[in-house]
Scaffold this motif. Structure first.
Motif, PDB file in Angstrom:
ATOM      1  N   TYR A  27       0.839  -1.199   0.000  1.00  0.00           N
ATOM      2  CA  TYR A  27       0.000   0.000   0.000  1.00  0.00           C
ATOM      3  C   TYR A  27       0.876   1.252   0.000  1.00  0.00           C
ATOM      4  O   TYR A  27       0.639   2.197  -0.763  1.00  0.00           O
ATOM      5  CB  TYR A  27      -0.917  -0.020   1.221  1.00  0.00           C
ATOM      6  CG  TYR A  27      -1.928   1.097   1.253  1.00  0.00           C
ATOM      7  CD1 TYR A  27      -3.181   0.941   0.664  1.00  0.00           C
ATOM      8  CD2 TYR A  27      -1.643   2.305   1.890  1.00  0.00           C
ATOM      9  CE1 TYR A  27      -4.118   1.960   0.695  1.00  0.00           C
ATOM     10  CE2 TYR A  27      -2.570   3.330   1.929  1.00  0.00           C
ATOM     11  CZ  TYR A  27      -3.806   3.155   1.329  1.00  0.00           C
ATOM     12  OH  TYR A  27      -4.731   4.181   1.369  1.00  0.00           O
ATOM     13  N   ARG A  30       2.353   2.025  -3.207  1.00  0.00           N
ATOM     14  CA  ARG A  30       1.312   2.380  -4.187  1.00  0.00           C
ATOM     15  C   ARG A  30       1.010   1.245  -5.173  1.00  0.00           C
ATOM     16  O   ARG A  30       0.555   1.466  -6.286  1.00  0.00           O
ATOM     17  CB  ARG A  30       1.682   3.660  -4.951  1.00  0.00           C
ATOM     18  CG  ARG A  30       1.813   4.880  -4.055  1.00  0.00           C
ATOM     19  CD  ARG A  30       2.059   6.156  -4.833  1.00  0.00           C
ATOM     20  NE  ARG A  30       2.222   7.301  -3.969  1.00  0.00           N
ATOM     21  CZ  ARG A  30       1.210   8.041  -3.495  1.00  0.00           C
ATOM     22  NH1 ARG A  30      -0.031   7.717  -3.802  1.00  0.00           N
ATOM     23  NH2 ARG A  30       1.443   9.083  -2.712  1.00  0.00           N
ATOM     24  N   GLY A  33      -4.243   0.137  -4.098  1.00  0.00           N
ATOM     25  CA  GLY A  33      -4.961   1.406  -4.001  1.00  0.00           C
ATOM     26  C   GLY A  33      -6.270   1.238  -3.255  1.00  0.00           C
ATOM     27  O   GLY A  33      -6.635   0.148  -2.835  1.00  0.00           O
TER      28      GLY A  33
END
Length: 328
Positions: A27, A30, A33
């Motif tokens: 997370y 990235r 999401g």
């Protein structure tokens, strides 16, 4: 339970912990999401209860903190991680993400983002089982934060009135997002709230998997044999915030440290070492093998999987091909 099964259960809880920790890393990188609600601290609940169910046969439905329920139900961890990564190989083709896992092949009938949404669905699955005359049961995991919803009381009433074969598992982690349960609910012992609906109910320690399994076995047997609902409250604690955006500032350091001493993995690990079933070296080897599997098989699969195609953006909105495969 023999030593082989004991080590397997420890491995499943440790795998769940490392899987969720890797999700947190992904997370921040990235790769994942949307929303992400993790399960560390509560592993004995899902794993202990479903150990006593018929995985792949009984129907399971839960809320949005759903990764470990899906895994214990039989979902492929590679497929689960691919869904979190938004990939075409995910269980919902990368379109659902963390809060919308679904795998009817193993009767995991979904994690749901709507608070209070799973209750009537679980009752519906139980009603279908009842009408079909089969011996499966419906299992609904819920959090204490959802129990002031109207759907909670409506479902408890109808499940009891219709004698539905449904097991309600309340994972009471003491907080609804950042609100302590005593600030939102008069009766903090959730199992007492269903007594007025004539439903059998009990409460137990949700941090000790042996205790969870003992109570779950009784609860599952009640639902399966008597074909009536049962409510089991597991007292547990999440060691992380509600979601990735939650700092947990509403909890004291002392409270978190106190509950950390009751980490379900630590409790079970110590028990197995004291019984001579496990050694520290065996535990570290198990941990290393798990992390290697997660990184080099599961995360690699998700990373290398294809993105959903732009031309398929309108697919999977409506049912394709008529009858759904799980309606046999």
């Amino acid at each position: 339970m023999d030593a082989t099964d004991q080590k397997r259960l420890l491995r499943e809880m440790l795998f769940a912990r490392r899987f969720e920790e890797r999700c947190a890393e992904a997370y921040h990188e990235r790769q994942i999401g949307g929303f992400l609600h993790l399960y560390p601290g509560q592993e004995a609940c899902a794993i202990g209860v479903l150990e006593k169910a018929r995985t792949g046969s009984d129907y399971v439905v839960t809320g949005y903190r759903d990764h470990i329920h899906a895994l214990k139900s039989g979902m492929d961890p590679k497929v689960l991680m691919a869904e979190l990564f938004g990939k075409e190989t995910g269980c919902s083709k990368g379109r659902g993400g963390s809060m919308h896992l679904f795998d009817p092949d193993v009767h995991f009938m979904g994690g749901y983002a709507l608070v209070g949404g799973p209750f009537p669905l679980a009752a519906g699955f139980a009603k279908a089982i009842q009408l079909r005359g089969s011996d499966e049961i419906s299992i609904c995991f819920l959090g204490d934060g959802a129990n002031n919803q109207g759907t909670f009381h409506e479902t408890m009433n109808m499940a009891s009135l219709w004698n539905l074969p449904v097991l309600f598992i309340c994972e009471n982690n003491l907080y609804g997002i950042g609100t302590a349960i005593e600030r939102s609910t008069v009766e903090i012992n959730q199992y007492k709230r269903v007594v007025s609906y004539g439903m059998e109910a009990a409460q137990c320690d949700g941090q000790d998997i042996d205790v969870v399994m003992a109570h779950a076995e009784k609860a599952v047997q009640h639902v399966r044999e008597k074909r009536k609902p049962y409510f089991l409250e597991l007292m547990t604690y999440r060691l992380r915030g509600h979601s990735m955006s939650d700092s947990g500032a509403y909890r004291s350091k002392e409270e978190v440290e106190e509950w950390a001493l009751r980490d379900p993995i630590g409790i079970y690990k110590r028990r197995l070492i004291e019984a001579g079933v496990l050694s520290e070296d065996m535990f570290h080897a198990m941990d290393a093998a798990i992390q290697d599997e997660i990184e080099n098989e599961i995360v690699r699969f998700a990373t290398e999987s294809p993105e959903p195609r732009v031309e398929d953006v309108a697919r999977y909105v409506y049912t394709e091909g008529g009858k759904q495969p799980w309606l046999k």
